[in-house]
Design a protein around this motif. Structure first.
Motif, PDB file in Angstrom:
ATOM      1  N   ASP A   1       0.823  -1.196   0.000  1.00 43.61           N
ATOM      2  CA  ASP A   1       0.000   0.000   0.000  1.00 43.61           C
ATOM      3  C   ASP A   1       0.863   1.254   0.000  1.00 43.61           C
ATOM      4  O   ASP A   1       0.580   2.221  -0.671  1.00 43.61           O
ATOM      5  N   GLU A   2       1.932   1.258   0.793  1.00 42.01           N
ATOM      6  CA  GLU A   2       2.780   2.429   0.896  1.00 42.01           C
ATOM      7  C   GLU A   2       3.571   2.638  -0.382  1.00 42.01           C
ATOM      8  O   GLU A   2       3.871   3.748  -0.768  1.00 42.01           O
ATOM      9  N   ALA A   3       3.925   1.575  -1.071  1.00 43.38           N
ATOM     10  CA  ALA A   3       4.704   1.685  -2.300  1.00 43.38           C
ATOM     11  C   ALA A   3       3.819   1.982  -3.501  1.00 43.38           C
ATOM     12  O   ALA A   3       4.302   2.147  -4.600  1.00 43.38           O
ATOM     13  N   GLY A   4       2.513   2.033  -3.320  1.00 44.15           N
ATOM     14  CA  GLY A   4       1.598   2.345  -4.409  1.00 44.15           C
ATOM     15  C   GLY A   4       1.147   1.119  -5.166  1.00 44.15           C
ATOM     16  O   GLY A   4       0.452   1.231  -6.159  1.00 44.15           O
ATOM     17  N   GLY A   5       1.528  -0.061  -4.726  1.00 41.30           N
ATOM     18  CA  GLY A   5       1.128  -1.289  -5.409  1.00 41.30           C
ATOM     19  C   GLY A   5      -0.264  -1.702  -5.011  1.00 41.30           C
ATOM     20  O   GLY A   5      -0.841  -1.195  -4.058  1.00 41.30           O
ATOM     21  N   GLU A   6      -0.799  -2.635  -5.743  1.00 37.64           N
ATOM     22  CA  GLU A   6      -2.132  -3.146  -5.464  1.00 37.64           C
ATOM     23  C   GLU A   6      -2.058  -4.208  -4.379  1.00 37.64           C
ATOM     24  O   GLU A   6      -1.100  -4.954  -4.284  1.00 37.64           O
ATOM     25  N   SER A   7      -3.073  -4.279  -3.566  1.00 38.79           N
ATOM     26  CA  SER A   7      -3.144  -5.313  -2.540  1.00 38.79           C
ATOM     27  C   SER A   7      -4.481  -6.017  -2.658  1.00 38.79           C
ATOM     28  O   SER A   7      -5.322  -5.657  -3.456  1.00 38.79           O
ATOM     29  N   ALA A   8      -4.679  -6.997  -1.815  1.00 39.69           N
ATOM     30  CA  ALA A   8      -5.913  -7.777  -1.876  1.00 39.69           C
ATOM     31  C   ALA A   8      -7.054  -7.087  -1.146  1.00 39.69           C
ATOM     32  O   ALA A   8      -8.152  -7.602  -1.078  1.00 39.69           O
ATOM     33  N   ASP A   9      -6.802  -5.890  -0.575  1.00 43.07           N
ATOM     34  CA  ASP A   9      -7.849  -5.181   0.154  1.00 43.07           C
ATOM     35  C   ASP A   9      -8.960  -4.777  -0.796  1.00 43.07           C
ATOM     36  O   ASP A   9      -8.726  -4.416  -1.944  1.00 43.07           O
ATOM     37  N   VAL A  10     -10.166  -4.804  -0.313  1.00 45.97           N
ATOM     38  CA  VAL A  10     -11.315  -4.397  -1.105  1.00 45.97           C
ATOM     39  C   VAL A  10     -11.579  -2.927  -0.810  1.00 45.97           C
ATOM     40  O   VAL A  10     -11.765  -2.536   0.336  1.00 45.97           O
ATOM     41  N   ASP A  11     -11.562  -2.109  -1.865  1.00 46.89           N
ATOM     42  CA  ASP A  11     -11.842  -0.692  -1.702  1.00 46.89           C
ATOM     43  C   ASP A  11     -13.342  -0.482  -1.716  1.00 46.89           C
ATOM     44  O   ASP A  11     -14.082  -1.225  -2.327  1.00 46.89           O
ATOM     45  N   GLY A  12     -13.780   0.568  -1.068  1.00 48.66           N
ATOM     46  CA  GLY A  12     -15.202   0.866  -1.063  1.00 48.66           C
ATOM     47  C   GLY A  12     -15.487   2.050  -0.184  1.00 48.66           C
ATOM     48  O   GLY A  12     -14.588   2.731   0.290  1.00 48.66           O
ATOM     49  N   PRO A  13     -16.751   2.345   0.044  1.00 51.69           N
ATOM     50  CA  PRO A  13     -17.111   3.518   0.825  1.00 51.69           C
ATOM     51  C   PRO A  13     -16.778   3.352   2.297  1.00 51.69           C
ATOM     52  O   PRO A  13     -16.901   2.271   2.862  1.00 51.69           O
TER      53      PRO A  13
ATOM     54  N   ARG B   1     -11.002   9.324  -2.399  1.00 52.12           N
ATOM     55  CA  ARG B   1      -9.651   9.473  -1.881  1.00 52.12           C
ATOM     56  C   ARG B   1      -8.887   8.191  -2.140  1.00 52.12           C
ATOM     57  O   ARG B   1      -9.472   7.117  -2.286  1.00 52.12           O
ATOM     58  N   ALA B   2      -7.578   8.330  -2.214  1.00 51.64           N
ATOM     59  CA  ALA B   2      -6.729   7.172  -2.500  1.00 51.64           C
ATOM     60  C   ALA B   2      -6.373   6.456  -1.199  1.00 51.64           C
ATOM     61  O   ALA B   2      -6.465   7.025  -0.109  1.00 51.64           O
ATOM     62  N   ARG B   3      -5.965   5.212  -1.363  1.00 47.50           N
ATOM     63  CA  ARG B   3      -5.513   4.452  -0.201  1.00 47.50           C
ATOM     64  C   ARG B   3      -4.356   5.168   0.457  1.00 47.50           C
ATOM     65  O   ARG B   3      -3.473   5.678  -0.204  1.00 47.50           O
ATOM     66  N   GLY B   4      -4.357   5.206   1.762  1.00 48.88           N
ATOM     67  CA  GLY B   4      -3.274   5.846   2.502  1.00 48.88           C
ATOM     68  C   GLY B   4      -3.514   7.311   2.779  1.00 48.88           C
ATOM     69  O   GLY B   4      -2.778   7.927   3.527  1.00 48.88           O
ATOM     70  N   MET B   5      -4.526   7.891   2.164  1.00 45.60           N
ATOM     71  CA  MET B   5      -4.842   9.294   2.433  1.00 45.60           C
ATOM     72  C   MET B   5      -5.700   9.344   3.688  1.00 45.60           C
ATOM     73  O   MET B   5      -6.748   8.726   3.747  1.00 45.60           O
ATOM     74  N   GLY B   6      -5.241  10.067   4.674  1.00 43.51           N
ATOM     75  CA  GLY B   6      -6.009  10.179   5.899  1.00 43.51           C
ATOM     76  C   GLY B   6      -7.128  11.181   5.747  1.00 43.51           C
ATOM     77  O   GLY B   6      -7.189  11.952   4.791  1.00 43.51           O
TER      78      GLY B   6
ATOM     79  N   PRO C   1      -8.633  14.587   6.515  1.00 40.19           N
ATOM     80  CA  PRO C   1      -8.038  15.850   6.948  1.00 40.19           C
ATOM     81  C   PRO C   1      -8.519  16.286   8.330  1.00 40.19           C
ATOM     82  O   PRO C   1      -7.766  16.883   9.083  1.00 40.19           O
ATOM     83  N   GLN C   2      -9.753  15.962   8.689  1.00 31.37           N
ATOM     84  CA  GLN C   2     -10.257  16.349  10.005  1.00 31.37           C
ATOM     85  C   GLN C   2      -9.566  15.548  11.100  1.00 31.37           C
ATOM     86  O   GLN C   2      -9.254  16.073  12.159  1.00 31.37           O
ATOM     87  N   GLU C   3      -9.302  14.271  10.843  1.00 30.88           N
ATOM     88  CA  GLU C   3      -8.602  13.458  11.821  1.00 30.88           C
ATOM     89  C   GLU C   3      -7.173  13.944  11.988  1.00 30.88           C
ATOM     90  O   GLU C   3      -6.642  13.986  13.090  1.00 30.88           O
ATOM     91  N   ASP C   4      -6.517  14.338  10.884  1.00 30.98           N
ATOM     92  CA  ASP C   4      -5.158  14.855  10.947  1.00 30.98           C
ATOM     93  C   ASP C   4      -5.107  16.140  11.757  1.00 30.98           C
ATOM     94  O   ASP C   4      -4.186  16.372  12.530  1.00 30.98           O
ATOM     95  N   ALA C   5      -6.103  17.013  11.609  1.00 26.05           N
ATOM     96  CA  ALA C   5      -6.139  18.273  12.354  1.00 26.05           C
ATOM     97  C   ALA C   5      -6.313  18.003  13.841  1.00 26.05           C
ATOM     98  O   ALA C   5      -5.716  18.678  14.674  1.00 26.05           O
ATOM     99  N   ASP C   6      -7.144  17.006  14.192  1.00 26.04           N
ATOM    100  CA  ASP C   6      -7.342  16.683  15.597  1.00 26.04           C
ATOM    101  C   ASP C   6      -6.059  16.168  16.235  1.00 26.04           C
ATOM    102  O   ASP C   6      -5.713  16.510  17.362  1.00 26.04           O
ATOM    103  N   GLU C   7      -5.314  15.336  15.495  1.00 19.83           N
ATOM    104  CA  GLU C   7      -4.066  14.784  16.018  1.00 19.83           C
ATOM    105  C   GLU C   7      -3.027  15.867  16.232  1.00 19.83           C
ATOM    106  O   GLU C   7      -2.319  15.889  17.225  1.00 19.83           O
TER     107      GLU C   7
END
Length: 132
Positions: free
Chosen positions: A7-19, A114-119, A121-127
């Motif tokens: 995921d960090e390297a931008g490759g595909e994984s077996a995770d299922v993307d969705g809402p 949003r792409a995988r790995g993108m947090g 923004p509201q959670e980032d501001a709280d942290e």
């Protein structure tokens, strides 16, 4: 979902993307980075074009000397149709408002992706506020 180095390297994984649902009730759709870039570019392009075209239509509705208005009257005259000035203004104004609304709607829907790995923004501001 698992956190893998693919995921960090931008490759595909077996995770299922969705809402996913955030704290504010906003639904984000997690997609691969390539699709995220495509959606972002084209939704922004369509949104800007829709809003600009909407303002051009509003301009044609309010200014009697508008180039678009003259062109439209000439085209309708060539077809043998001469609409009243008030009707033409109303149609152009409504079409302009619809175009602006569609452009804004496309932009809002485009921001839901949003792409995988993108947090969130509201959670980032709280942290960051907790650390400072």
């Amino acid at each position: 979902m698992t956190d893998s180095s693919d995921d960090e390297a931008g490759g595909e994984s077996a995770d299922v993307d969705g809402p996913t649902t955030t704290e504010g009730g906003r639904r984000d759709v997690v997609v691969p980075m390539r699709l995220y870039k495509t959606v972002t570019v084209f939704s922004t392009l369509i949104a800007v074009a829709g809003v600009v075209f909407g303002f051009v239509l509003l301009d044609a509705a309010t200014i009697r000397l508008s180039l678009l208005r003259r062109l439209l009257i000439g085209l309708l005259g060539a077809l043998g149709v001469t609409p009243p000035s008030t009707v033409l203004s109303a149609v152009l104004a409504v079409a302009g408002l619809v175009s602006i609304t569609v452009g804004a709607g496309v932009y809002v829907l485009g921001t839901r992706f949003r792409a995988r790995g993108m947090g969130n923004p509201q959670e980032d501001a709280d942290e960051s506020s907790d650390n400072g």
